[in-house]
Design a protein around this motif. Structure first.
Motif, PDB file in Angstrom:
ATOM      1  N   ASP A   1       0.862  -5.715 -11.441  1.00 49.52           N
ATOM      2  CA  ASP A   1       0.170  -4.515 -11.920  1.00 49.52           C
ATOM      3  C   ASP A   1       0.494  -3.312 -11.056  1.00 49.52           C
ATOM      4  O   ASP A   1       0.669  -2.198 -11.561  1.00 49.52           O
ATOM      5  CB  ASP A   1      -1.343  -4.764 -11.928  1.00 49.52           C
ATOM      6  CG  ASP A   1      -1.748  -5.790 -12.981  1.00 49.52           C
ATOM      7  OD1 ASP A   1      -0.961  -5.985 -13.924  1.00 49.52           O
ATOM      8  OD2 ASP A   1      -2.837  -6.378 -12.848  1.00 49.52           O
ATOM      9  N   LYS A   2       0.603  -3.548  -9.741  1.00 54.42           N
ATOM     10  CA  LYS A   2       0.933  -2.441  -8.842  1.00 54.42           C
ATOM     11  C   LYS A   2       2.339  -1.905  -9.122  1.00 54.42           C
ATOM     12  O   LYS A   2       2.552  -0.697  -9.191  1.00 54.42           O
ATOM     13  CB  LYS A   2       0.826  -2.901  -7.379  1.00 54.42           C
ATOM     14  CG  LYS A   2      -0.593  -2.995  -6.841  1.00 54.42           C
ATOM     15  CD  LYS A   2      -0.564  -3.412  -5.392  1.00 54.42           C
ATOM     16  CE  LYS A   2      -1.948  -3.346  -4.768  1.00 54.42           C
ATOM     17  NZ  LYS A   2      -2.431  -1.957  -4.619  1.00 54.42           N
TER      18      LYS A   2
ATOM     19  N   GLU B   1       0.821  -1.210   0.000  1.00 56.71           N
ATOM     20  CA  GLU B   1       0.000   0.000   0.000  1.00 56.71           C
ATOM     21  C   GLU B   1       0.854   1.259   0.000  1.00 56.71           C
ATOM     22  O   GLU B   1       0.406   2.320  -0.434  1.00 56.71           O
ATOM     23  CB  GLU B   1      -0.932  -0.005   1.215  1.00 56.71           C
ATOM     24  CG  GLU B   1      -2.014  -1.067   1.149  1.00 56.71           C
ATOM     25  CD  GLU B   1      -2.869  -1.102   2.399  1.00 56.71           C
ATOM     26  OE1 GLU B   1      -2.604  -0.259   3.311  1.00 56.71           O
ATOM     27  OE2 GLU B   1      -3.789  -1.930   2.485  1.00 56.71           O
TER      28      GLU B   1
ATOM     29  N   ASP C   1       2.483  -0.143 -12.603  1.00 58.24           N
ATOM     30  CA  ASP C   1       1.790   1.142 -12.568  1.00 58.24           C
ATOM     31  C   ASP C   1       2.640   2.196 -11.880  1.00 58.24           C
ATOM     32  O   ASP C   1       2.688   3.352 -12.324  1.00 58.24           O
ATOM     33  CB  ASP C   1       0.448   0.978 -11.866  1.00 58.24           C
ATOM     34  CG  ASP C   1      -0.421   2.210 -12.007  1.00 58.24           C
ATOM     35  OD1 ASP C   1      -0.805   2.539 -13.146  1.00 58.24           O
ATOM     36  OD2 ASP C   1      -0.720   2.854 -10.978  1.00 58.24           O
ATOM     37  N   CYS C   2       3.329   1.789 -10.831  1.00 58.40           N
ATOM     38  CA  CYS C   2       4.155   2.754 -10.100  1.00 58.40           C
ATOM     39  C   CYS C   2       5.406   3.123 -10.892  1.00 58.40           C
ATOM     40  O   CYS C   2       5.793   4.294 -10.953  1.00 58.40           O
ATOM     41  CB  CYS C   2       4.537   2.175  -8.740  1.00 58.40           C
ATOM     42  SG  CYS C   2       5.255   3.397  -7.619  1.00 58.40           S
TER      43      CYS C   2
END
Length: 482
Positions: free
Chosen positions: A96-97, A65, A100-101
């Motif tokens: 994906d996280k 997170e 994306d970052c």
């Protein structure tokens, strides 16, 4: 049960190995190990909390997170771990996280890397020496073809500059080819071609596309992938140069250059602009094709059907002048002297005599390599011009400059007609037909020249009058102007 000592548990299909197992057992979750622990926790179903201590899966999710606050080097480590462990997990959520970052950082307004680079091929250093848009290139060269495809597609969705992506793909191809096997090169090129097809045409320089094409040709890539690349090149053919088109023939015996490739590229250009092709782009391609025709015309192995296809591949309106086309055909007929009249006529059918200069028409009329019927067509074209010339003489008495212009044109036309007489030596039957017409036409040329001479004499004898208001500095004007 059997008092065996030194028992051990073997867990099959654990990609993270002993290191991952030890981490899951006793290590706190950090940015550098969160991905590895998350994969292991999912595999071993470590989902239950034990007292006040959260489960390993929940701990890794909690750590992810805060991925937006990870350093660039932490993101690269996470991305590499995703690449190494992707086949061991059915869940792509963590990938994906991370993607994306990573792409989000590249899409931000940061113009130079403020992060410490941590790639396989370089030691820790600040990338301030890199250009503003390409500082990250070397950091992502470790990606395999599966992951590079995902990264580039994510970049496109986040509106990363397409020209920068195109340059990175070229850098990626050159770097990966240094140590890749033939099978790996084959896959790398196909992935790059598919990704280039997703970019704007302005971001794909012709030089880049032809470079990829030469590499792809040596690897024998699949036909559908090669077709994609040819369509990309064809759509930007107006930006190419003659050097790009001079690709050696794939066959050892036969033509020197790959004529079939050029035919496909020109057709791709025409199909790409089937709804609208600007005249400027079309003329550039026509000029390029004419230069190519001049180069390949001297190839003795180029058969007439291929040359005729090249000559007629573009519409007549694409060329303002047919002089270069005539030059190429002249060279081809010189090299291929044994062609029959039918094949010669098919090749020459693309010539538009209206778009040939006077000098080209004169050389065509005396050129014995061209079919005999070409002389008649040139004659008809010249006759049509002369008919228009006689129509224009009716307006000579209303325009003070027309008489001298027509007189000059008539002399030039007569000189052009005289060149057709050379065919009398070649074919008596054709010469007889031409001679009858020439006699009548030359009489009309003589009549026109006589008429123009009379008009000029009459204009020179017109009395002039002085403008009284101008005094001694007055100039003289003809009466019809006073």
């Amino acid at each position: 049960m059997d008092n065996t000592k030194n028992l051990k548990v073997v867990v099959d299909d654990t990609q993270e190995g002993a290191e991952g197992f030890e981490l899951k057992r006793r290590t706190e979750v950090t940015a550098t190990n969160a991905v590895l622990l998350n994969f292991g926790a999912q595999l071993m179903e470590m989902e239950s909390d034990y007292g006040p201590r959260r489960s390993m899966l929940n701990q890794t999710r909690k750590s992810l997170e805060g991925i937006d606050f990870w350093t660039w080097s932490d993101l690269l480590v996470a991305l590499k771990e995703c690449q190494d462990l992707l086949s061991a997990s059915d869940s792509l959520l963590i990938l994906d996280k991370v993607l994306d970052c990573v792409v989000g950082r590249l899409a931000s307004l940061v113009v130079a890397s403020p992060y410490i680079s941590c790639s396989e091929n370089s030691s820790l250093r600040i990338r301030n020496s890199f250009s503003q848009k390409s500082w990250w290139f070397e950091d992502l060269l470790f990606l395999n073809t599966d992951l590079i495809d995902k990264v580039i597609r994510t970049m496109i969705s986040r509106n990363i500059d397409h020209a920068t992506i195109s340059k990175f793909l070229l850098c990626y191809q050159r770097s990966r080819f240094l140590s890749a096997t033939p099978t790996e090169k084959y896959k790398i090129i196909e992935v790059i071609i598919n990704l280039l097809s997703l970019l704007d045409s302005n971001s794909r320089p012709s030089k880049l596309l032809f470079g990829i094409f030469r590499v792809a040709s040596s690897l024998k890539i699949r036909k559908n992938c090669k077709s994609i690349l040819e369509n990309l090149i064809g759509s930007q053919l107006d930006q190419a140069t003659i050097d790009f088109l001079l690709v050696p023939s794939p066959h050892r015996k036969g033509c020197v250059y790959d004529v079939n490739l050029v035919l496909r590229l020109v057709k791709a250009f025409c199909n790409e602009g089937s709804y609208f092709v600007s005249s400027v782009r079309l003329r550039k391609v026509a000029s390029l094709v004419d230069s190519y025709l001049v180069e390949v015309a001297a190839d003795s192995h180029l058969n007439p059907s291929k040359f005729a296809a090249l000559v007629m591949v573009l519409p007549d309106g694409s060329r303002e002048s047919h002089d270069r086309l005539f030059q190429a055909i002249d060279i081809y007929l010189e090299v291929h002297g044994g062609l029959c009249e039918a094949k010669k006529m098919r090749i020459c059918s693309a010539l538009n005599y209206v778009k040939l200069s006077t000098d080209a028409l004169r050389r065509l009329a005396r050129n014995s390599k061209f079919p005999s019927r070409i002389a008649i067509q040139v004659f008809i074209n010249q006759q049509s011009k002369l008919e228009n010339l006689f129509e224009g003489k009716k307006h000579l008495d209303t325009d003070t400059f027309t008489g001298s212009i027509f007189a000059e044109e008539s002399i030039n036309e007569k000189a052009s007609f005289n060149q057709i007489l050379v065919y009398e030596k070649r074919s008596p039957s054709i010469a007889e037909q031409i001679d009858v017409k020439l006699q009548g036409m030359q009489c009309r040329v003589t009549e026109l020249q006589k008429y123009c001479g009379i008009m000029q004499t009459q204009m020179g004898n017109l009395p002039r009058t002085r403008l009284p208001s101008l005094g001694n500095n007055a100039r003289f004007l003809p009466k019809l102007c006073s």
